[in-house]
Enzyme design. Structure first.
Site, mmCIF file in Angstrom:
data_model
loop_
_atom_site.group_PDB
_atom_site.id
_atom_site.type_symbol
_atom_site.label_atom_id
_atom_site.label_comp_id
_atom_site.label_asym_id
_atom_site.label_seq_id
_atom_site.Cartn_x
_atom_site.Cartn_y
_atom_site.Cartn_z
ATOM 1 N N MET A 26 9.052 5.176 -4.776
ATOM 2 C CA MET A 26 9.255 4.558 -6.086
ATOM 3 C C MET A 26 8.084 4.892 -7.015
ATOM 4 S SD MET A 26 11.233 1.008 -5.429
ATOM 5 C CE MET A 26 9.835 0.002 -4.994
ATOM 6 N N GLY A 27 7.274 5.897 -6.653
ATOM 7 C CA GLY A 27 6.159 6.289 -7.509
ATOM 8 C C GLY A 27 4.959 5.381 -7.339
ATOM 9 N N HIS A 30 0.050 6.567 -3.720
ATOM 10 C CA HIS A 30 -1.285 6.356 -3.153
ATOM 11 C C HIS A 30 -1.374 7.169 -1.870
ATOM 12 C CE1 HIS A 30 0.899 3.779 -0.426
ATOM 13 N NE2 HIS A 30 1.285 2.985 -1.416
ATOM 14 N N HIS A 33 1.661 7.305 0.533
ATOM 15 C CA HIS A 33 2.712 8.253 0.152
ATOM 16 C C HIS A 33 2.245 9.693 0.411
ATOM 17 C CE1 HIS A 33 3.467 4.855 -2.842
ATOM 18 N NE2 HIS A 33 4.644 4.950 -2.248
ATOM 19 N N GLN A 57 17.667 -2.630 -5.725
ATOM 20 C CA GLN A 57 17.008 -3.250 -4.579
ATOM 21 C C GLN A 57 16.069 -4.375 -5.003
ATOM 22 O OE1 GLN A 57 15.012 0.546 -3.410
ATOM 23 N NE2 GLN A 57 13.264 -0.757 -2.949
ATOM 24 N N GLN A 149 12.728 -1.685 6.628
ATOM 25 C CA GLN A 149 13.418 -0.630 5.867
ATOM 26 C C GLN A 149 13.663 0.594 6.766
ATOM 27 O OE1 GLN A 149 12.352 0.546 1.731
ATOM 28 N NE2 GLN A 149 11.166 2.144 2.722
ATOM 29 N N SER A 182 1.738 0.075 -3.504
ATOM 30 C CA SER A 182 1.708 0.156 -4.966
ATOM 31 C C SER A 182 1.457 -1.223 -5.561
ATOM 32 C CB SER A 182 3.028 0.716 -5.491
ATOM 33 O OG SER A 182 3.312 1.947 -4.848
ATOM 34 N N ARG A 183 1.880 -2.265 -4.852
ATOM 35 C CA ARG A 183 1.734 -3.623 -5.373
ATOM 36 C C ARG A 183 0.300 -4.142 -5.263
ATOM 37 N NH1 ARG A 183 7.374 -4.080 -3.357
ATOM 38 N NH2 ARG A 183 8.647 -4.545 -5.208
HETATM 39 P P1 AMP Z 1 7.566 2.832 -1.960
HETATM 40 O O1 AMP Z 1 7.158 3.772 -3.050
HETATM 41 O O2 AMP Z 1 6.702 1.616 -1.863
HETATM 42 O O3 AMP Z 1 9.039 2.557 -1.937
HETATM 43 O O4 AMP Z 1 7.273 3.612 -0.620
HETATM 44 C C1 AMP Z 1 7.793 4.898 -0.395
HETATM 45 C C2 AMP Z 1 7.556 5.265 1.044
HETATM 46 O O5 AMP Z 1 6.162 5.256 1.326
HETATM 47 C C3 AMP Z 1 8.205 4.275 2.008
HETATM 48 O O6 AMP Z 1 8.768 4.995 3.091
HETATM 49 C C4 AMP Z 1 7.042 3.438 2.440
HETATM 50 O O7 AMP Z 1 7.220 2.863 3.718
HETATM 51 C C5 AMP Z 1 5.932 4.457 2.456
HETATM 52 N N1 AMP Z 1 4.620 3.792 2.363
HETATM 53 C C6 AMP Z 1 4.239 2.873 1.456
HETATM 54 N N2 AMP Z 1 2.994 2.434 1.729
HETATM 55 C C7 AMP Z 1 2.590 3.086 2.839
HETATM 56 C C8 AMP Z 1 1.391 3.071 3.628
HETATM 57 N N3 AMP Z 1 0.360 2.293 3.328
HETATM 58 N N4 AMP Z 1 1.329 3.880 4.695
HETATM 59 C C9 AMP Z 1 2.364 4.677 5.033
HETATM 60 N N5 AMP Z 1 3.519 4.745 4.330
HETATM 61 C C10 AMP Z 1 3.630 3.959 3.245
#
Ligand code: AMP
Length: 278
Positions: A26-27, A30, A33, A57, A149, A182-183
């Site tokens: 979702m951008g 960090h 990602h 979602q 997820q 991201s949060r």
């Molecule tokens: P999001 O952008 O938050 O939807 O995350 C996109 C993908 O990055 C999802 O598969 C998350 O599980 C993964 N992700 C987010 N944070 C982390 C993290 N700290 N370590 C590993 N994968 C992550």
């Protein structure tokens, strides 16, 4: 690297691509990602990162409109980590018609976050299946930080015979243990100082289980005691669950996962650890 905004351009760009790896995000990218992108880079020939804040979602009153959007920096990160294509569709591109079709993975979606975010995993599964159909990757990469997820998607792919291998990638953390998210950007300095209690609590419960504790209540208490010390923290759930369907267990078997969601001020954070009880 190229950014593309519509399905046709993406599919044209992928016409003769081989061994495609998809990293849905979702951008607000960090190092977590970036680790997914690097893992995909090592295993695949063509890397597609998608950046899409998926409205279906998010529940009413959740942070869809505030969700951080940092596209320019995200594109730089994608280029740095070796993405070939970044798919950045608009909401209208992903949902040109009112969406009438949804994917529901029952049971796994019902515990933990599913209890507190009704419809969330239905939105996730639906958008991920759309992305898999659009990109048609051989492999798709998801973080273990969002374990529920990951398990929902793994099960969807099995149940619906989706021809893709789902790869789970370990959680990337800050040096103090806080899982990158991201949060985390929402946290004030004071909240950020309290947030590592999330991982400390998981570790405390994991330690108790590894030392032989088989009573779920006692393992949970070890974790809750740590979180309760922080006035800024409110626990939403903290459960010892089976590692596959993530249903809460009443006794601890050979392996479990501990999953937790807390609010730190107005920010919701989740984390989980696997525990081999031996
Ligand atoms: P999001 O952008 O938050 O939807 O995350 C996109 C993908 O990055 C999802 O598969 C998350 O599980 C993964 N992700 C987010 N944070 C982390 C993290 N700290 N370590 C590993 N994968 C992550």
């Amino acid at each position: 690297m190229r950014a593309v905004h519509n399905v046709n351009d993406l599919q044209k760009a992928l016409e003769s691509a081989e061994l495609i790896g998809l990293v849905p995000t979702m951008g607000a990218l960090h190092a977590g990602h970036e680790n997914l992108i690097e893992t995909a880079r090592r295993e695949c020939r063509t890397i597609v990162v998608s950046i899409f804040v998926n409205p279906i979602q998010f529940g009413p009153g959740e942070d869809y409109s505030q969700y951080p959007r940092t596209l320019e920096r995200d594109l730089e990160a994608c280029a740095r980590r070796g993405a070939d294509l970044v798919f950045v569709p608009s909401v209208e591109e992903m949902y040109p018609l009112p969406q009438l079709t949804f994917v529901e993975v029952t049971r796994i979606s019902e515990h933990l976050c599913g209890k507190f975010r009704p419809g969330h995993f239905r939105g996730v599964a639906t958008v991920v299946l759309k992305l898999l159909n659009i990109v048609q990757p051989q492999r798709a990469y998801f973080g273990e930080k969002d374990m529920q997820q990951l398990q929902v998607i793994r099960r969807m792919v099995l149940d619906l015979n989706v021809p893709v291998t789902i790869v789970g990638v370990p959680t990337v953390r800050d040096p103090d243990g806080l899982a990158l998210s991201s949060r985390n950007k929402y946290l004030s300095e004071e909240e950020r100082r309290a947030a590592p209690a999330l991982y400390q609590a998981l570790q405390a419960a994991a330690r108790r289980i590894k030392e032989g504790e088989r009573d779920v209540t006692k393992a949970r208490t070890a974790a809750l005691e740590i979180l309760e010390k922080h006035p800024l923290v409110r626990v939403e759930y903290l459960e010892v669950v089976d590692p596959d369907e993530l249903a809460p267990v009443s006794t601890i078997g050979s392996s479990v996962r501990i999953a937790v969601a807390i609010w730190v001020g107005r920010t919701r954070l989740i984390d989980n650890v696997f525990v081999n009880a031996g």
